[in-house]
Design a protein around this motif. Structure first.
Motif, PDB file in Angstrom:
ATOM      1  N   MET A 147     -25.388  -2.070 -27.026  1.00 47.14           N
ATOM      2  CA  MET A 147     -25.839  -3.253 -26.341  1.00 47.14           C
ATOM      3  C   MET A 147     -25.419  -3.221 -24.869  1.00 47.14           C
ATOM      4  O   MET A 147     -26.224  -3.553 -23.999  1.00 47.14           O
ATOM      5  N   LEU A 148     -24.178  -2.898 -24.636  1.00 46.52           N
ATOM      6  CA  LEU A 148     -23.676  -2.837 -23.271  1.00 46.52           C
ATOM      7  C   LEU A 148     -24.394  -1.755 -22.474  1.00 46.52           C
ATOM      8  O   LEU A 148     -24.713  -1.940 -21.306  1.00 46.52           O
ATOM      9  N   LEU A 149     -24.671  -0.644 -23.128  1.00 43.84           N
ATOM     10  CA  LEU A 149     -25.376   0.459 -22.465  1.00 43.84           C
ATOM     11  C   LEU A 149     -26.792   0.051 -22.075  1.00 43.84           C
ATOM     12  O   LEU A 149     -27.260   0.376 -20.990  1.00 43.84           O
ATOM     13  N   LYS A 150     -27.451  -0.722 -22.931  1.00 42.98           N
ATOM     14  CA  LYS A 150     -28.800  -1.198 -22.624  1.00 42.98           C
ATOM     15  C   LYS A 150     -28.776  -2.132 -21.416  1.00 42.98           C
ATOM     16  O   LYS A 150     -29.635  -2.065 -20.539  1.00 42.98           O
ATOM     17  N   LYS A 151     -27.785  -3.034 -21.359  1.00 40.24           N
ATOM     18  CA  LYS A 151     -27.682  -3.970 -20.241  1.00 40.24           C
ATOM     19  C   LYS A 151     -27.411  -3.226 -18.935  1.00 40.24           C
ATOM     20  O   LYS A 151     -28.004  -3.529 -17.901  1.00 40.24           O
ATOM     21  N   LEU A 152     -26.512  -2.257 -18.971  1.00 37.43           N
ATOM     22  CA  LEU A 152     -26.214  -1.477 -17.771  1.00 37.43           C
ATOM     23  C   LEU A 152     -27.427  -0.698 -17.293  1.00 37.43           C
ATOM     24  O   LEU A 152     -27.706  -0.616 -16.099  1.00 37.43           O
ATOM     25  N   THR A 153     -28.170  -0.131 -18.246  1.00 35.35           N
ATOM     26  CA  THR A 153     -29.375   0.616 -17.909  1.00 35.35           C
ATOM     27  C   THR A 153     -30.417  -0.316 -17.292  1.00 35.35           C
ATOM     28  O   THR A 153     -31.069   0.020 -16.306  1.00 35.35           O
ATOM     29  N   VAL A 180     -29.869  -3.211 -15.762  1.00 36.01           N
ATOM     30  CA  VAL A 180     -29.402  -3.642 -14.442  1.00 36.01           C
ATOM     31  C   VAL A 180     -29.623  -2.534 -13.415  1.00 36.01           C
ATOM     32  O   VAL A 180     -30.068  -2.788 -12.284  1.00 36.01           O
ATOM     33  N   ALA A 181     -29.335  -1.311 -13.771  1.00 38.65           N
ATOM     34  CA  ALA A 181     -29.533  -0.182 -12.862  1.00 38.65           C
ATOM     35  C   ALA A 181     -31.004  -0.015 -12.533  1.00 38.65           C
ATOM     36  O   ALA A 181     -31.381   0.232 -11.380  1.00 38.65           O
ATOM     37  N   LEU A 182     -31.870  -0.150 -13.539  1.00 40.09           N
ATOM     38  CA  LEU A 182     -33.308  -0.014 -13.327  1.00 40.09           C
ATOM     39  C   LEU A 182     -33.822  -1.117 -12.386  1.00 40.09           C
ATOM     40  O   LEU A 182     -34.600  -0.839 -11.475  1.00 40.09           O
ATOM     41  N   VAL A 183     -33.375  -2.349 -12.604  1.00 41.02           N
ATOM     42  CA  VAL A 183     -33.790  -3.470 -11.743  1.00 41.02           C
ATOM     43  C   VAL A 183     -33.292  -3.247 -10.316  1.00 41.02           C
ATOM     44  O   VAL A 183     -34.014  -3.492  -9.346  1.00 41.02           O
ATOM     45  N   ALA A 184     -32.074  -2.757 -10.164  1.00 40.05           N
ATOM     46  CA  ALA A 184     -31.528  -2.497  -8.836  1.00 40.05           C
ATOM     47  C   ALA A 184     -32.331  -1.421  -8.124  1.00 40.05           C
ATOM     48  O   ALA A 184     -32.611  -1.535  -6.922  1.00 40.05           O
ATOM     49  N   ILE A 185     -32.723  -0.381  -8.824  1.00 38.43           N
ATOM     50  CA  ILE A 185     -33.512   0.699  -8.211  1.00 38.43           C
ATOM     51  C   ILE A 185     -34.884   0.199  -7.803  1.00 38.43           C
ATOM     52  O   ILE A 185     -35.359   0.466  -6.693  1.00 38.43           O
ATOM     53  N   ILE A 186     -35.523  -0.556  -8.677  1.00 42.81           N
ATOM     54  CA  ILE A 186     -36.868  -1.064  -8.378  1.00 42.81           C
ATOM     55  C   ILE A 186     -36.822  -2.040  -7.202  1.00 42.81           C
ATOM     56  O   ILE A 186     -37.657  -1.979  -6.296  1.00 42.81           O
ATOM     57  N   SER A 187     -35.843  -2.946  -7.212  1.00 44.44           N
ATOM     58  CA  SER A 187     -35.770  -3.910  -6.112  1.00 44.44           C
ATOM     59  C   SER A 187     -35.395  -3.211  -4.809  1.00 44.44           C
ATOM     60  O   SER A 187     -35.831  -3.619  -3.735  1.00 44.44           O
ATOM     61  N   GLY A 188     -34.610  -2.162  -4.897  1.00 46.43           N
ATOM     62  CA  GLY A 188     -34.267  -1.395  -3.704  1.00 46.43           C
ATOM     63  C   GLY A 188     -35.485  -0.749  -3.089  1.00 46.43           C
ATOM     64  O   GLY A 188     -35.660  -0.744  -1.872  1.00 46.43           O
ATOM     65  N   CYS A 189     -36.354  -0.222  -3.891  1.00 48.44           N
ATOM     66  CA  CYS A 189     -37.583   0.394  -3.387  1.00 48.44           C
ATOM     67  C   CYS A 189     -38.505  -0.654  -2.781  1.00 48.44           C
ATOM     68  O   CYS A 189     -39.140  -0.418  -1.770  1.00 48.44           O
TER      69      CYS A 189
END
Length: 86
Positions: A1-7, A9-18
């Motif tokens: 569960m924690l791994l899914k949330k971290l993944t 969050v990382a995906l959202v951060a990358i997309i918003s960064g782009c």
């Protein structure tokens, strides 16, 4: 569960960064265009200022010539008046 949330969050951060980079590049492009426009206006105003300065110099010289002509004319009139008084 924690791994899914971290993944996630990382995906959202990358997309918003782009997405932010695209917006930032658009802003930079607009600012560059505005700077170019202002540079053109400054160059135009500089050339106009030089032209007006040249005209002012010409008018100053014309004024000096006119003042000298007035002075010479006044001297001639004074000489004519002095000759009639004698």
């Amino acid at each position: 569960m924690l791994l899914k949330k971290l993944t996630l969050v990382a995906l959202v951060a990358i997309i918003s960064g782009c997405a932010n980079n695209s917006a930032l590049e658009a802003n930079i492009s607009q600012l560059n265009q505005k700077v170019d426009n202002l540079t053109e206006k400054v160059n135009s105003l500089s050339s106009q200022t030089k032209a007006v300065s040249a005209e002012v110099n010409e008018l100053g010289m014309a004024q000096e010539q006119t003042n000298q002509a007035v002075k010479d004319t006044n001297e001639r009139i004074d000489n004519v008046v002095a000759s009639y008084k004698k």
